[in-house]
Design a protein around this motif. Sequence first.
Motif, PDB file in Angstrom:
ATOM      1  N   ASP A 144      -4.615   3.696  -1.949  1.00 40.99           N
ATOM      2  CA  ASP A 144      -5.685   4.044  -1.006  1.00 40.99           C
ATOM      3  C   ASP A 144      -6.183   5.469  -1.229  1.00 40.99           C
ATOM      4  O   ASP A 144      -5.425   6.427  -1.100  1.00 40.99           O
ATOM      5  N   GLY A 165      -2.832  -4.319   8.894  1.00 42.83           N
ATOM      6  CA  GLY A 165      -2.088  -5.026   9.940  1.00 42.83           C
ATOM      7  C   GLY A 165      -1.466  -6.333   9.509  1.00 42.83           C
ATOM      8  O   GLY A 165      -1.164  -7.172  10.359  1.00 42.83           O
ATOM      9  N   GLY A 215       1.128  -2.279   4.060  1.00 42.28           N
ATOM     10  CA  GLY A 215       1.592  -0.890   3.961  1.00 42.28           C
ATOM     11  C   GLY A 215       2.831  -0.697   4.807  1.00 42.28           C
ATOM     12  O   GLY A 215       3.961  -0.741   4.324  1.00 42.28           O
ATOM     13  N   SER A 216       2.609  -0.498   6.104  1.00 43.87           N
ATOM     14  CA  SER A 216       3.743  -0.231   6.997  1.00 43.87           C
ATOM     15  C   SER A 216       4.737  -1.393   7.009  1.00 43.87           C
ATOM     16  O   SER A 216       5.943  -1.158   7.114  1.00 43.87           O
ATOM     17  N   GLY A 273      -8.832   3.979   7.188  1.00 41.36           N
ATOM     18  CA  GLY A 273      -8.474   5.375   7.414  1.00 41.36           C
ATOM     19  C   GLY A 273      -6.996   5.604   7.678  1.00 41.36           C
ATOM     20  O   GLY A 273      -6.478   6.662   7.343  1.00 41.36           O
ATOM     21  N   ASP A 297      -6.767  -6.474   4.104  1.00 39.68           N
ATOM     22  CA  ASP A 297      -6.114  -5.157   4.173  1.00 39.68           C
ATOM     23  C   ASP A 297      -6.098  -4.651   5.608  1.00 39.68           C
ATOM     24  O   ASP A 297      -7.152  -4.373   6.184  1.00 39.68           O
ATOM     25  N   SER A 357       0.846  -1.198   0.000  1.00 42.06           N
ATOM     26  CA  SER A 357       0.000   0.000   0.000  1.00 42.06           C
ATOM     27  C   SER A 357       0.875   1.240   0.000  1.00 42.06           C
ATOM     28  O   SER A 357       1.703   1.429   0.901  1.00 42.06           O
ATOM     29  N   GLY A 403      -0.743   1.296   9.704  1.00 41.24           N
ATOM     30  CA  GLY A 403      -0.058   1.028  10.970  1.00 41.24           C
ATOM     31  C   GLY A 403      -0.949   0.586  12.114  1.00 41.24           C
ATOM     32  O   GLY A 403      -0.519   0.616  13.268  1.00 41.24           O
TER      33      GLY A 403
HETATM   34  C1  DX5 Z   1      -6.257   1.498   5.655  1.00 38.05           C
HETATM   35  C2  DX5 Z   1      -5.786   1.245   4.245  1.00 38.05           C
HETATM   36  C3  DX5 Z   1      -4.709   0.241   4.168  1.00 38.05           C
HETATM   37  C4  DX5 Z   1      -3.459   0.619   4.910  1.00 38.05           C
HETATM   38  C5  DX5 Z   1      -2.779  -0.629   5.353  1.00 38.05           C
HETATM   39  O1  DX5 Z   1      -7.436   2.193   5.642  1.00 38.05           O
HETATM   40  O2  DX5 Z   1      -6.855   0.789   3.446  1.00 38.05           O
HETATM   41  O3  DX5 Z   1      -4.437  -0.123   2.835  1.00 38.05           O
HETATM   42  O4  DX5 Z   1      -2.568   1.372   4.153  1.00 38.05           O
HETATM   43  O5  DX5 Z   1      -1.675  -0.283   6.117  1.00 38.05           O
HETATM   44  P1  DX5 Z   1      -0.991  -1.326   7.086  1.00 38.05           P
HETATM   45  O6  DX5 Z   1      -0.529  -2.487   6.260  1.00 38.05           O
HETATM   46  O7  DX5 Z   1       0.100  -0.535   7.714  1.00 38.05           O
HETATM   47  O8  DX5 Z   1      -2.049  -1.751   8.096  1.00 38.05           O
END
Ligand code: DX5
Length: 225
Positions: free
Chosen positions: A35, A181, A201-202, A142, A179, A8, A145
Amino acid sequence: MAYRIAPSLLSADFARLGEEVQAVIDAGADFIHFDVMDNHYVPNLTVGPLVCAAIKPYATVPIDVHLMVSPVDALVGEFAKAGATYITFHPEATRHIDRTIALIRDCGCKPGLVFNPATPLDYLDWVVDQLDMVLLMSVNPGFAGQSFIPYTLEKLRSARHHIHAAQQRTGREILLEVDGGVKADNIGAIAEAGADTFVAGSAVFTGNDYRQTISALRVALEKVS
Ligand code: DX5
Ligand code: ZN
């Protein structure tokens, strides 16, 4: 089972987005997860079709546009023009779910429906055959992380049943994406529960070595029976 990793961009360096896209693809990303937040459907504001079009030349893999916006329909054509492959949206964010799915398809993209942690999967009863992707949120949408919500595992098993039945009926592939964590230490359990496509993402962008992080996710997936 073919597994897909979808980094992400929410956790990428926004001053160097093109390079970041190239770097995660070189490191083994299968999709780019994009996103879109509107400070209305979710309490955060990110990027729109102009930025999607700007990264498109760098994206040699499909762009998976996750719309966290309301209303939805006006942006569908914009993201199709900007190079989206998948466009997913939340059923609560549109007045007419069937119409929005058809609109995404008419624009030449692959439609997907996104379920917040507490949103029941009932919508699938009527529209699953029209979808190319089902996306389960394992955090409240939203922010990057956040921690994975454990009951998503049971929900994934239920979504996998719906998808399996639909695939038996139609023979079409429907991806089951998760999607929020997702990390190397839980991706195995998430895959065992039925997911085949993993947004991270993170987990990907906070490390310095994207190849190493994506490899760690894949190594964990290889252990899934
Ligand atoms: C949250 C987003 C995700 C987010 C995931 O609303 O839809 O795509 O970026 O980030 P991580 O992988 O850090 O939870
Ligand atoms: Zn997302």
